[in-house]
Structure formats: C-alpha cells, structure tokens
Design a protein around this motif. Structure first.
Motif, PDB file in Angstrom:
ATOM      1  N   UNK A  90       0.838  -1.202   0.000  1.00 39.65           N
ATOM      2  CA  UNK A  90       0.000   0.000   0.000  1.00 39.65           C
ATOM      3  C   UNK A  90       0.876   1.257   0.000  1.00 39.65           C
ATOM      4  N   UNK A  91       1.895   1.268   0.846  1.00 36.28           N
ATOM      5  CA  UNK A  91       2.785   2.435   0.921  1.00 36.28           C
ATOM      6  C   UNK A  91       3.556   2.630  -0.379  1.00 36.28           C
ATOM      7  N   UNK A 127      -2.735   4.957   8.214  1.00 42.02           N
ATOM      8  CA  UNK A 127      -1.317   5.196   8.447  1.00 42.02           C
ATOM      9  C   UNK A 127      -0.575   5.615   7.196  1.00 42.02           C
ATOM     10  N   UNK A 128      -0.859   4.947   6.079  1.00 42.63           N
ATOM     11  CA  UNK A 128      -0.197   5.297   4.821  1.00 42.63           C
ATOM     12  C   UNK A 128      -0.625   6.692   4.371  1.00 42.63           C
ATOM     13  N   UNK A 129      -1.912   6.996   4.462  1.00 39.58           N
ATOM     14  CA  UNK A 129      -2.399   8.312   4.044  1.00 39.58           C
ATOM     15  C   UNK A 129      -1.770   9.424   4.875  1.00 39.58           C
ATOM     16  N   UNK A 130      -1.522   9.150   6.152  1.00 46.41           N
ATOM     17  CA  UNK A 130      -0.930  10.147   7.037  1.00 46.41           C
ATOM     18  C   UNK A 130       0.595  10.165   6.962  1.00 46.41           C
ATOM     19  N   UNK A 188       4.321   3.805  14.010  1.00 42.12           N
ATOM     20  CA  UNK A 188       3.315   4.739  14.513  1.00 42.12           C
ATOM     21  C   UNK A 188       1.904   4.245  14.230  1.00 42.12           C
ATOM     22  N   UNK A 189       1.734   3.542  13.131  1.00 42.85           N
ATOM     23  CA  UNK A 189       0.404   3.038  12.773  1.00 42.85           C
ATOM     24  C   UNK A 189      -0.010   1.861  13.647  1.00 42.85           C
TER      25      UNK A 189
END
Length: 228
Positions: free
Chosen positions: A65-66, A97-100, A106-107
C-alpha cells in the motif's frame, strides 16, 4: 482488471506495475492485487487494492500500500492520491497510516517494533538468490561445469529478462550488478568458489521454488476469493 485507457490513467497503471509483492517478487498488477484504478479529470488517482486472504500479513500489506501510494504520487499530473486496501483485517489501520505518512511503527503502536526496511532487504536478497538459479539453470542444463560457472561474469551470460531482473535486484541491495560482476554471489557479495557452486545453486533453486510456490498459492486463493 484491465489497464485503464486514458494517458494519465495509463501512467498511473504503469507506476503500479513497479510495485511488487515483497515476498513473491512480482508486480501487484500481474498478481491482480489491483481491484480498481481510476483517475479523475482533476488528477485524483483512486486505487483499490486487494489481497488473497483476509489475514495476509499486515507488514507485507503495508509495504504494498505504501509503495503504491509513493509510486502513484510520483506520476506527473496526479494531483492527489487515494490508495486503499480492501477486505483485510488491518485495512483501516494501514490505510489511515499510509495516508498520514505515519510509518509502520506509529500506525501499529505497541505491536510493531521497527520499520520495515530490513524486511524489505531480506526479501530482495532472496529474490537475488532466486534470480541466480533462473539465470544459471539453462547454463547448467547446457553442460556448464562448476568451474565455468564460478568464473562466469554477468556480461558473459546471454541477454534475457531473467538476467535484467537479477541485475535490478542486486542493484537494489547494493550488490555488484555490472557486466564484470560474478554470476554467482553469496549474500555478502563474495564470489562463489567452484567447490561451492553445487550447494549454492541448490539453495538458489530451493529459494526460487519457494517464491514461485507462494505465487501460485496466492493466485489460486485470490481467484477463489474474488472469482477471477
């Protein structure tokens, strides 16, 4: 799914084709992990990803995803990226988490102990080892001896997609990959001696078979899950 047809959508699809499943070492587009891919007139790229099972490893899912987010965001003309994993137990956490751009630790606070760079390198080394079998196997079948294989350089090998792939994987982990680089290398970059060739190639073949078996399993599971 089939590839999109507009110029920008085609560029986004091509970018997704550079994203690989880290364990299987194949593009997510070839694996049909891309459920949909659209690009709006104002440059919003919307991509939905899917995996073979609801419980696929979240670290592998995160990497895909990332990587997809980064690849699509780098396409000229894309103004905003909307990448989401669907039908996965950790989808909400991964997508947020990826969007941020928060990072894996951290996610997943209290669960993840480190980022995934080392894991990525482990699988790149496995892909490089498997690639040695793909390139060397036809030479062995043609009668090349261990001594000849130990002395052989990448520039001595006939051009092929497998050779290109091996060079790319080596480049990604900092191993010699030019025409003067030995065909057979240990993971630390040391050349494989003639007496080590048979065992080295057995390990390389086992690694390749394992990777390809995982790929077949994932394709079968995905096909059954989504009736494709």
């Amino acid at each position: 799914m089939t590839a999109p047809t507009t110029a920008l959508a085609e560029a986004v699809w091509a970018a997704l084709g550079t994203v690989r499943d880290p364990e299987i070492d194949e593009p997510i587009t070839d694996l049909e992990f891309v459920a949909s891919c659209t690009v709006s007139d104002d440059g919003v790229a919307s991509v939905r990803l899917r995996l073979p099972t609801f419980f696929c490893a979240p670290n592998f899912a995160w990497l895909m995803v990332a990587d997809a987010h980064d690849a699509v965001a780098a396409v000229p003309g894309v103004e905003r990226v909307d990448i989401a994993l669907e039908d996965h137990f950790a989808a909400a956490t991964i997508n947020e988490g990826v969007a941020a751009r928060a990072g894996f630790v951290a996610a997943f606070p209290g669960e993840a102990q480190s980022e995934l760079d080392e894991l990525r390198v482990v699988f790149l080394h496995k892909a490089a080892l498997a690639g040695q079998d793909r390139v060397a196997r036809p030479l062995v079948d043609a009668g090349a001896t261990p001594e000849e294989l130990a002395a052989m350089r990448l520039g001595d090998v006939p051009p092929s997609p497998d050779l290109d792939r091996l060079r790319k994987r080596r480049e990604e982990v900092g191993l010699p990959h030019g025409p003067d680089a030995p065909l057979l290398l240990h993971p630390d970059g040391a050349p494989v001696a003639a007496e080590q060739v048979p065992l080295h190639l057995r390990r390389a073949r086992l690694t390749r078979v394992g990777i390809e078996a995982n790929g077949h399993t994932c394709r079968d599971l995905l096909g059954k899950r989504y009736a494709i």
